[in-house]
Design a protein around this motif. Structure first.
Motif, mmCIF file in Angstrom:
data_model
loop_
_atom_site.group_PDB
_atom_site.id
_atom_site.type_symbol
_atom_site.label_atom_id
_atom_site.label_comp_id
_atom_site.label_asym_id
_atom_site.label_seq_id
_atom_site.Cartn_x
_atom_site.Cartn_y
_atom_site.Cartn_z
ATOM 1 N N GLY A 1 53.154 81.181 28.326
ATOM 2 C CA GLY A 1 53.106 81.208 29.800
ATOM 3 C C GLY A 1 53.924 82.312 30.438
ATOM 4 N N ILE A 2 54.515 83.161 29.625
ATOM 5 C CA ILE A 2 55.427 84.183 30.150
ATOM 6 C C ILE A 2 54.662 85.278 30.909
ATOM 7 C CG2 ILE A 2 57.285 85.812 29.556
ATOM 8 C CD1 ILE A 2 57.941 82.908 28.885
ATOM 9 N N LYS A 3 53.452 85.561 30.451
ATOM 10 C CA LYS A 3 52.692 86.656 31.041
ATOM 11 C C LYS A 3 52.375 86.402 32.524
ATOM 12 C CE LYS A 3 48.588 89.452 30.113
ATOM 13 N NZ LYS A 3 47.449 88.768 30.777
ATOM 14 N N ASP A 4 51.941 85.189 32.843
ATOM 15 C CA ASP A 4 51.636 84.842 34.235
ATOM 16 C C ASP A 4 52.875 84.990 35.116
ATOM 17 O OD1 ASP A 4 49.061 84.268 33.686
ATOM 18 O OD2 ASP A 4 49.267 82.083 33.783
ATOM 19 N N LEU A 5 53.983 84.514 34.589
ATOM 20 C CA LEU A 5 55.233 84.602 35.339
ATOM 21 C C LEU A 5 55.602 86.066 35.563
ATOM 22 C CD1 LEU A 5 57.652 83.119 36.574
ATOM 23 C CD2 LEU A 5 58.710 83.098 34.305
ATOM 24 N N PHE A 6 55.520 86.849 34.498
ATOM 25 C CA PHE A 6 55.826 88.284 34.568
ATOM 26 C C PHE A 6 54.967 88.956 35.639
ATOM 27 C CE2 PHE A 6 54.891 92.658 33.184
ATOM 28 C CZ PHE A 6 56.175 93.178 33.140
ATOM 29 N N GLU A 7 53.679 88.638 35.648
ATOM 30 C CA GLU A 7 52.780 89.275 36.610
ATOM 31 C C GLU A 7 53.137 88.899 38.043
ATOM 32 O OE1 GLU A 7 48.895 88.367 35.124
ATOM 33 O OE2 GLU A 7 49.087 89.893 33.552
ATOM 34 N N TYR A 8 53.573 87.670 38.205
ATOM 35 C CA TYR A 8 53.961 87.211 39.541
ATOM 36 C C TYR A 8 55.162 88.014 40.085
ATOM 37 C CZ TYR A 8 55.818 84.367 43.265
ATOM 38 O OH TYR A 8 56.325 83.958 44.462
ATOM 39 N N LEU A 9 56.002 88.516 39.182
ATOM 40 C CA LEU A 9 57.245 89.185 39.586
ATOM 41 C C LEU A 9 57.067 90.653 40.007
ATOM 42 C CD1 LEU A 9 59.488 87.818 36.688
ATOM 43 C CD2 LEU A 9 59.290 86.906 39.003
ATOM 44 N N ALA A 10 55.853 91.164 39.845
ATOM 45 C CA ALA A 10 55.606 92.584 40.125
ATOM 46 C C ALA A 10 56.013 92.969 41.545
ATOM 47 C CB ALA A 10 54.119 92.906 39.915
ATOM 48 N N ASP A 11 56.746 94.070 41.658
ATOM 49 C CA ASP A 11 57.098 94.664 42.955
ATOM 50 C C ASP A 11 57.908 93.761 43.893
ATOM 51 O OD1 ASP A 11 55.649 97.007 42.223
ATOM 52 O OD2 ASP A 11 53.784 95.981 42.759
ATOM 53 N N LYS A 12 58.549 92.739 43.343
ATOM 54 C CA LYS A 12 59.404 91.887 44.186
ATOM 55 C C LYS A 12 60.793 91.858 43.575
ATOM 56 C CE LYS A 12 55.961 88.159 44.769
ATOM 57 N NZ LYS A 12 55.077 88.333 43.633
ATOM 58 N N THR A 13 61.777 91.461 44.375
ATOM 59 C CA THR A 13 63.103 91.196 43.827
ATOM 60 C C THR A 13 63.259 89.681 43.737
ATOM 61 O OG1 THR A 13 63.969 93.226 44.777
ATOM 62 C CG2 THR A 13 65.583 91.576 44.120
ATOM 63 N N THR A 14 63.534 89.205 42.545
ATOM 64 C CA THR A 14 63.502 87.763 42.269
ATOM 65 C C THR A 14 64.791 87.287 41.631
ATOM 66 O OG1 THR A 14 61.127 87.959 41.840
ATOM 67 C CG2 THR A 14 62.210 85.947 41.071
ATOM 68 N N ALA A 15 65.324 86.189 42.147
ATOM 69 C CA ALA A 15 66.483 85.557 41.512
ATOM 70 C C ALA A 15 66.010 84.341 40.731
ATOM 71 C CB ALA A 15 67.489 85.131 42.571
ATOM 72 N N PHE A 16 66.540 84.163 39.533
ATOM 73 C CA PHE A 16 66.258 82.971 38.741
ATOM 74 C C PHE A 16 67.414 82.002 38.955
ATOM 75 C CE2 PHE A 16 62.740 83.701 35.581
ATOM 76 C CZ PHE A 16 62.225 84.813 36.230
ATOM 77 N N ALA A 17 67.100 80.786 39.383
ATOM 78 C CA ALA A 17 68.150 79.818 39.679
ATOM 79 C C ALA A 17 67.825 78.478 39.035
ATOM 80 C CB ALA A 17 68.288 79.654 41.188
ATOM 81 N N GLY A 18 68.824 77.669 38.851
ATOM 82 C CA GLY A 18 68.596 76.335 38.292
ATOM 83 C C GLY A 18 69.819 75.815 37.578
ATOM 84 N N LEU A 19 69.739 74.555 37.202
ATOM 85 C CA LEU A 19 70.834 73.904 36.486
ATOM 86 C C LEU A 19 71.229 74.691 35.242
ATOM 87 C CD1 LEU A 19 69.886 70.113 36.181
ATOM 88 C CD2 LEU A 19 71.758 71.112 37.489
ATOM 89 N N SER A 20 72.459 74.516 34.846
ATOM 90 C CA SER A 20 72.919 75.151 33.621
ATOM 91 C C SER A 20 72.125 74.612 32.422
ATOM 92 C CB SER A 20 74.407 74.837 33.454
ATOM 93 O OG SER A 20 74.924 75.625 32.425
ATOM 94 N N GLY A 21 71.682 75.510 31.569
ATOM 95 C CA GLY A 21 70.996 75.098 30.346
ATOM 96 C C GLY A 21 69.491 74.951 30.432
ATOM 97 N N VAL A 22 68.892 75.243 31.598
ATOM 98 C CA VAL A 22 67.437 75.087 31.722
ATOM 99 C C VAL A 22 66.666 76.239 31.076
ATOM 100 C CG1 VAL A 22 67.472 73.609 33.777
ATOM 101 C CG2 VAL A 22 67.438 76.107 34.034
ATOM 102 N N GLY A 23 67.371 77.358 30.811
ATOM 103 C CA GLY A 23 66.720 78.466 30.113
ATOM 104 C C GLY A 23 66.482 79.714 30.954
ATOM 105 N N LYS A 24 67.244 79.894 32.020
ATOM 106 C CA LYS A 24 67.075 81.073 32.871
ATOM 107 C C LYS A 24 67.270 82.363 32.080
ATOM 108 C CE LYS A 24 70.395 79.584 35.549
ATOM 109 N NZ LYS A 24 70.596 78.270 34.930
#
Ligand SMILES: Nc1nc2c(ncn2[C@@H]2O[C@H](COP(=O)(O)OP(=O)(O)OP(=O)(O)O)[C@@H](O)[C@H]2O)c(=O)[nH]1
Ligand SMILES: [Mg+2]
Ligand SMILES: [Zn+2]
Length: 287
Positions: free
Chosen positions: A141-164
């Motif tokens: 599922g990484i490819k879809d996520l990667f494509e979504y990130l194109a040309d944007k600035t994105t922060a990854f957030a979440g509980l500790s240990g979720v895999g950010k």
């Protein structure tokens, strides 16, 4: 020249401009204007040789306080399908906090190799959010996520240990610190400390953030809370009473939607809890 500040170390800012990274100092004029450059800022720089000076900062579209970073377009809220167990109330609070800051939130369910979470997917898709289901471990599922990130600035957030960090290291092909590394060097669970924007091959920038364990929602009025729930905001003006709180007024359209299963129980439960809390804060502040 105009560029983006990707990191800052010991009074130097690293600005990516026209394909290069320049080490820059902030000009005195910024200090006079009381502007402290932030990671994510769009900076105007003047070069002398291969070094630069930041002479101006473009107005910020958005900013986060922890970690301090500006101009975030999107926030990927990472939750684990299991380990740590997802907490819907926390997810809802994260979504609201992103919306308050003018940042578009999306949900990423990681560790789908451990469990399938169609329940969570369904709740958030029907609430109007984009949901990615992935496994960093299985590289799914990484490819879809990667494509979504194109040309944007994105922060990854979440509980500790979720895999950010694990997800980001796949996405950037760089090795960011993950729990596995930290276990080796015994630094504990909170591995992610420094703030840096990483540029992706598709023109996006991504930012890893340290995991947290709790979160509050503040800075909004109880009466405005429904606006931060897209599925409730949609029913604006359909309740019998103007200014309906959607708690116990008769003829409430939101509650009707709830009883028909169009609004999910867990989302409504979060709304109710937060509404009561924001209401209490306000009453207390009035005194
Ligand atoms: N089974 C499984 N484990 C994963 C997956 N992704 C990450 N992990 C593991 O989960 C643990 C935490 O991963 P990190 O990437 O460090 O998590 P983080 O969200 O960056 O954590 P903090 O930096 O503490 O906020 C590590 O042991 C990873 O190997 C996955 O998709 N499946
Ligand atoms: Mg991390
Ligand atoms: Zn109502």
């Amino acid at each position: 020249m105009t560029g983006i500040i990707i990191k800052g170390i010991g009074g130097f800012y690293y600005v990516k401009a026209a394909g290069n990274i320049y080490e820059c100092k902030a000009r005195g004029i910024l200090r006079k204007q009381r502007i402290t450059p932030m990671i994510g800022d769009i900076a105007e720089i003047e070069l002398s040789g291969d070094k630069g000076s930041i002479v101006a900062i473009k107005p910020r579209k958005s900013y986060l306080v922890r970690p301090p970073v500006s101009n975030i377009d999107t926030m990927v809220l990472v939750v684990a399908a299991a380990s740590p167990e997802p907490n819907m109330f926390l997810i809802d609070k994260m979504l609201i906090n992103a919306e308050i800051r003018g940042i578009e939130p999306v949900i990423c369910i990681n560790k789908t190799d451990l469990a399938k979470r169609n329940d969570i997917e369904k709740i958030y898709i029907s609430a109007g959010y984009r949901v990615f289901s992935v496994s960093a471990e299985k590289k799914e599922g990484i490819k879809d996520l990667f494509e979504y990130l194109a040309d944007k600035t994105t922060a990854f957030a979440g509980l500790s240990g979720v895999g950010k960090s694990s997800l980001l290291s796949l996405i950037t092909d760089d090795v960011l610190e993950t729990g596995t590394v930290s276990e080796k060097i015994q630094r504990g669970r909170h591995t992610t400390r420094h703030v840096e924007l990483f540029e992706l091959k598709n023109g996006g920038f991504v930012l890893d953030t340290p995991g947290f364990s709790s979160l509050e929602v503040d800075g909004i009025k109880a009466e405005d809370l429904y606006k931060y729930f897209p599925e409730m905001a949609e029913s604006e003006g359909q309740c019998k009473f103007r200014g309906c709180s959607h708690i116990n007024e008769p003829g409430c359209f939101v509650k009707e939607q709830l009883s028909q299963g169009k609004i999910s129980e867990s989302r409504y439960e979060s709304y109710k809890q937060l509404y009561e809390k924001l209401k209490t804060v306000k009453e207390w502040e009035k005194k």
